[in-house]
Enzyme design. Structure first.
Site, mmCIF file in Angstrom:
data_model
loop_
_atom_site.group_PDB
_atom_site.id
_atom_site.type_symbol
_atom_site.label_atom_id
_atom_site.label_comp_id
_atom_site.label_asym_id
_atom_site.label_seq_id
_atom_site.Cartn_x
_atom_site.Cartn_y
_atom_site.Cartn_z
ATOM 1 N N ASP A 170 0.978 -1.042 -0.216
ATOM 2 C CA ASP A 170 -0.038 0.111 0.173
ATOM 3 C C ASP A 170 0.811 1.225 0.070
ATOM 4 O OD1 ASP A 170 0.934 -0.057 2.507
ATOM 5 O OD2 ASP A 170 -0.909 -0.428 3.461
ATOM 6 N N ASP A 172 2.471 2.570 2.214
ATOM 7 C CA ASP A 172 2.651 3.710 3.293
ATOM 8 C C ASP A 172 4.027 3.464 4.192
ATOM 9 O OD1 ASP A 172 2.350 1.128 4.452
ATOM 10 O OD2 ASP A 172 0.504 1.337 5.519
ATOM 11 N N ASP A 192 -1.349 -4.278 4.803
ATOM 12 C CA ASP A 192 -0.521 -3.693 4.233
ATOM 13 C C ASP A 192 -1.383 -3.645 2.489
ATOM 14 O OD1 ASP A 192 1.703 -2.685 2.920
ATOM 15 O OD2 ASP A 192 2.684 -4.643 2.385
ATOM 16 N N ASP A 194 -3.741 -1.302 2.909
ATOM 17 C CA ASP A 194 -4.706 0.165 3.191
ATOM 18 C C ASP A 194 -3.732 1.350 3.707
ATOM 19 O OD1 ASP A 194 -6.235 2.017 4.576
ATOM 20 O OD2 ASP A 194 -7.217 0.521 6.104
ATOM 21 N N ASN A 213 -3.614 2.796 13.713
ATOM 22 C CA ASN A 213 -2.234 2.702 14.212
ATOM 23 C C ASN A 213 -1.555 1.484 14.326
ATOM 24 O OD1 ASN A 213 -3.441 2.328 16.619
ATOM 25 N ND2 ASN A 213 -3.158 4.356 17.342
ATOM 26 N N ASN A 215 -1.290 -0.570 16.801
ATOM 27 C CA ASN A 215 -0.771 -0.908 17.928
ATOM 28 C C ASN A 215 -1.862 -1.942 18.899
ATOM 29 O OD1 ASN A 215 -3.113 0.264 19.027
ATOM 30 N ND2 ASN A 215 -2.311 2.164 19.905
ATOM 31 N N ILE A 217 -4.779 -1.955 19.533
ATOM 32 C CA ILE A 217 -5.978 -1.390 20.192
ATOM 33 C C ILE A 217 -7.179 -0.746 19.580
ATOM 34 C CG2 ILE A 217 -6.672 0.104 22.171
ATOM 35 C CD1 ILE A 217 -3.418 0.202 23.017
ATOM 36 N N SER A 247 26.195 1.832 11.345
ATOM 37 C CA SER A 247 26.103 0.477 11.802
ATOM 38 C C SER A 247 25.913 -0.011 12.998
ATOM 39 C CB SER A 247 27.519 -0.247 11.039
ATOM 40 O OG SER A 247 28.564 0.382 11.606
HETATM 41 C C1 LIG Z 1 18.824 -0.650 13.453
HETATM 42 O O1 LIG Z 1 18.826 -1.695 12.556
HETATM 43 C C2 LIG Z 1 20.167 -2.092 12.440
HETATM 44 C C3 LIG Z 1 20.135 -3.117 11.321
HETATM 45 O O2 LIG Z 1 19.394 -4.185 11.674
HETATM 46 C C4 LIG Z 1 20.441 -2.995 13.655
HETATM 47 O O3 LIG Z 1 21.575 -3.161 13.785
HETATM 48 C C5 LIG Z 1 20.453 -1.767 14.693
HETATM 49 O O4 LIG Z 1 20.706 -2.296 16.060
HETATM 50 C C6 LIG Z 1 19.229 -0.943 14.910
HETATM 51 N N1 LIG Z 1 19.196 0.255 15.448
HETATM 52 C C7 LIG Z 1 18.878 0.437 16.743
HETATM 53 C C8 LIG Z 1 19.268 1.779 17.510
HETATM 54 O O5 LIG Z 1 18.032 -0.431 17.193
#
Ligand SMILES: *[C@@H]1O[C@H](CO)[C@@H](O)[C@H](O)[C@H]1NC(C)=O
Ligand SMILES: *[C@@H]1O[C@H](CO)[C@@H](O)[C@H](O)[C@H]1NC(C)=O
Ligand SMILES: *[C@@H]1O[C@H](CO)[C@@H](O)[C@H](O)[C@H]1NC(C)=O
Ligand SMILES: *[C@@H]1O[C@H](CO)[C@@H](O)[C@H](O)[C@H]1NC(C)=O
Ligand SMILES: *[C@@H]1O[C@H](CO)[C@@H](O)[C@H](O)[C@H]1NC(C)=O
Ligand SMILES: *[C@@H]1O[C@H](CO)[C@@H](O)[C@H](O)[C@H]1NC(C)=O
Ligand SMILES: *[C@@H]1O[C@H](CO)[C@@H](O)[C@H](O)[C@H]1NC(C)=O
Ligand SMILES: *[C@@H]1O[C@H](CO)[C@@H](O)[C@H](O)[C@H]1NC(C)=O
Length: 571
Positions: A170, A172, A192, A194, A213, A215, A217, A247
């Site tokens: 979708d 979004d 997925d 909507d 949203n 969540n 609920i 990374s």
């Molecule tokens: C964000 O995604 C990366 C890739 O998987 C992951 O290594 C990293 O820990 C994530 N960052 C957080 C802050 O969770």
């Protein structure tokens, strides 16, 4: 040479992914590095099995996709005269062979680089010349131009260009698929098909009719005839989490068992478990990252105990525990190798709308790529405070257009990674475990020589250079602090948080542990899974102490939400 060929490509990926998406390096760069590591593994596995290198390598080629397998066999065939010759037997080191067959070559003005010990019987150059002569002259290769392998390189390349979910029907920006920037990276889409339903949205009509949203609920309380979402969520200020980082934020991790010859030798090349192939595929699709276990947006219990070990904790999980209405409202826009200038290219991947969505806590955490690079002239390639300010302001100004009012932004300082070298230098790298012949010190020297390492400034024996890099990092952190002290924005409040990793390391050592236990054993740069969880602990503690109003009060309806909606549709 399955595990090895496949792992080779993983290795390309792993290195390319760090910091060098421009595929830098000298003396053959990444092709040379891949050749050295793969051949090094092959030779050691052959030794463990009393097999010939040609025998072991040929066997393993058959596990690649067929076009790549034939390229792989071709390489082995080319190598055969060198590998089978008794005369050369004593000279054969992975480095010598890779120079001999032309995947490594001397860039004019540069020296030979070697990862494994040099040949004992004669000089390096002499050995290379002999191998070349045996192979009938000078060869030149480009791995990514070989049939079959070309496709693998192209796939890797494509995945590097995207930071949005690959599967998103979708459009979004949220997905029901985990990998490829899907729900491992941002909250799972509950519908997925909507465009109106996605994590982080303000509830539409109190979600009386559907869960807008995601969540979990929704619906109407029959007793009061009012919407559950309004009853349970509107009294507390909920927030989503948007994390933009590198990374470390992406939690890069190369499983040790894929680079330790003793463990690779245990894999039967004729009977590769499908689960291994699945794991490898998933790893590639996630860019070598494990965001689902990371310190900011992690949410899964760690079950891949053979590939990654340690506890999971995250800022998102803690925000969820404070307010169950925050369920699934997280986005991880981290990318390996990201620096303040490179995030500018994809900051638009943030999925937030200032008028339609819930407020968020935006964390901007670029740990070190502004001072880490692999140029010989590493110092002049570091980001200057002026450049940093320009880059950061561009992101903040953009975020002011997408973050809803009442949001917060937290800028995290850079790490000072000077603890790496002294802690790791003398330890043996998994690749050298069979003969105890490669230390991290050797690895760093090879990285610098090849100009492919993730951080010349800290992964070096040169103490002066390490100190200069630390100073540069502190200077940039000071600039970040200055920005937060002087700038204001319409839709969010801006805060500065010291990088938590320093405090994590100090506390770990005070408890009598070793620094090395918190560092990923393969690349020796990234925080381990244990370190990720500790980063959460320290960061959360400090946010709570310094900016308690960001987190707000605990939602008194949490227990009721669990009672009514269970796991809220899971993740
Ligand atoms: C964000 O995604 C990366 C890739 O998987 C992951 O290594 C990293 O820990 C994530 N960052 C957080 C802050 O969770
Ligand atoms: C390899 O050969 C050595 C000695 O030649 C022997 O001790 C060892 O058990 C053999 N290993 C295997 C896996 O056959
Ligand atoms: C990756 O793609 C970009 C743009 O499509 C191209 O310029 C680059 O050469 C490619 N790199 C590799 C290693 O294929
Ligand atoms: C693949 O990962 C699963 C967990 O997802 C793990 O249980 C399994 O041991 C892994 N397979 C291999 C061969 O490592
Ligand atoms: C993780 O484990 C805990 C404790 O065993 C459990 O309560 C929780 O539901 C699990 N979470 C997931 C996502 O499986
Ligand atoms: C945010 O949502 C509003 C209301 O639906 C819409 O008019 C606006 O174009 C959206 N903004 C962006 C940047 O998509
Ligand atoms: C980075 O270093 C290279 C050589 O090592 C140099 O050619 C280049 O100009 C430097 N880049 C910057 C921005 O200083
Ligand atoms: C160490 O690094 C500094 C700064 O780059 C440089 O000036 C110095 O020559 C280096 N020392 C050695 C022994 O290479």
């Amino acid at each position: 040479m399955l595990p090895k060929c496949v792992f080779a490509f993983l290795f390309i990926f792993c290195l390319v992914n760090f910091n060098i998406s421009d595929g830098r390096g000298i003396n053959g760069g990444m092709d040379c590095a891949v050749c050295t590591v793969v051949l090094g593994l092959s030779i050691q596995v052959a030794q463990i099995h009393n097999d010939t290198i040609v025998g072991a390598s040929t066997k393993l080629c058959s596990f690649l996709p067929s076009a790549a397998a034939s390229s792989c066999r071709k390489i082995v065939k080319t190598l055969e005269p060198a590998l089978l010759s008794d005369e050369l037997y004593e000279l054969i080191t992975p480095d010598v062979v890779c120079y001999g067959i032309g995947l490594c070559y001397k860039t004019p003005g540069e020296n030979y680089c070697h990862l494994f010990p040099k040949p004992k019987m004669m000089g390096f150059h002499h050995a290379v010349t002999k191998v070349k002569k045996n192979l009938g002259g000078n060869l030149r290769w480009n791995l990514c131009s070989l049939p079959g392998i070309r496709d693998i390189c192209a796939d890797i390349n494509r995945s590097l260009e995207r930071i949005e979910p690959a599967v998103d029907v979708d459009k979004d920006w949220f997905s029901t698929v985990q990998s490829a920037r899907g729900s491992f990276w941002r909250g799972k889409d509950c519908d997925d098909a909507d465009t109106v339903a996605y994590p982080g949205r303000q509830a539409v009509l109190g979600d009386a009719f559907s869960d807008s949203n995601c969540n979990g609920i929704h619906g109407i309380d029959p007793a009061t005839a009012s919407a559950w979402e309004t009853q349970l969520c509107s009294g507390s200020v909920g927030k989503g989490l948007i994390y933009m980082g590198d990374s470390v934020g992406a939690h890069f991790h190369f499983p040790e068992r894929w680079m330790d010859p003793l463990q690779v030798a245990q894999i039967d090349p004729w009977d590769i478990p499908t689960s291994l192939l699945q794991n490898v595929t998933q790893w590639i699709l996630n860019e070598g990252d494990w965001p689902q276990l990371g310190f900011a947006t992690g949410y899964l219990n760690n079950t891949q105990s053979s590939l990654i070990q340690g506890p999971v904790d995250s800022i998102y999980l803690r925000m969820l525990a404070m307010n169950r209405c925050n369920h699934r409202d997280f986005q991880n826009l981290s990318r390996n190798g990201a620096a303040t200038n490179t995030v500018l290219a994809y900051m638009q991947s943030v999925a937030r709308n200032a008028t339609k969505d819930r407020p968020a806590l935006f964390i901007y955490g670029l740990y070190g790529n502004d001072v880490c690079n692999n140029y010989k002239d590493t110092i002049s390639n570091m980001t200057t405070p002026e450049e940093l300010r320009k880059n950061v302001m561009a992101v903040l100004e953009f975020m002011d257009t997408v973050l809803p009012e009442g949001s917060h932004a937290l800028i995290v300082g850079l790490v000072d990674a000077s603890f790496i070298y002294p802690a790791m230098r003398d330890l043996v790298h998994p690749l050298g475990r069979l003969h105890n012949d490669i230390t991290y010190g050797d690895l760093y020297e090879w990285f610098s020589c090849m100009q492919i390492g993730p951080c010349n400034g800290w992964m070096t024996a040169n103490e002066t250079l390490r100190a200069i890099t630390s100073k540069a990092s502190k200077r940039l952190s000071a600039e970040l602090k200055k920005i937060t002290a002087t700038q204001t924005f319409n839709n969010f409040k801006l805060h500065y948080l010291d990088n938590p990793l320093g405090e994590v390391m100090d506390e770990w050592v005070k408890q009598g542990h070793k620094v090395a236990e918190l560092i990923d054993p393969i690349d020796s740069l990234h925080p381990s899974q244990m370190a990720q969880a500790l980063i959460t602990e320290v960061a959360w503690r400090n946010i709570k102490k310094q900016f308690p109003y960001i987190l707000g009060e605990e939602n008194p309806n949490n227990d009721k939400i669990i009672e009514l909606f269970g796991d809220q549709g899971g993740h």
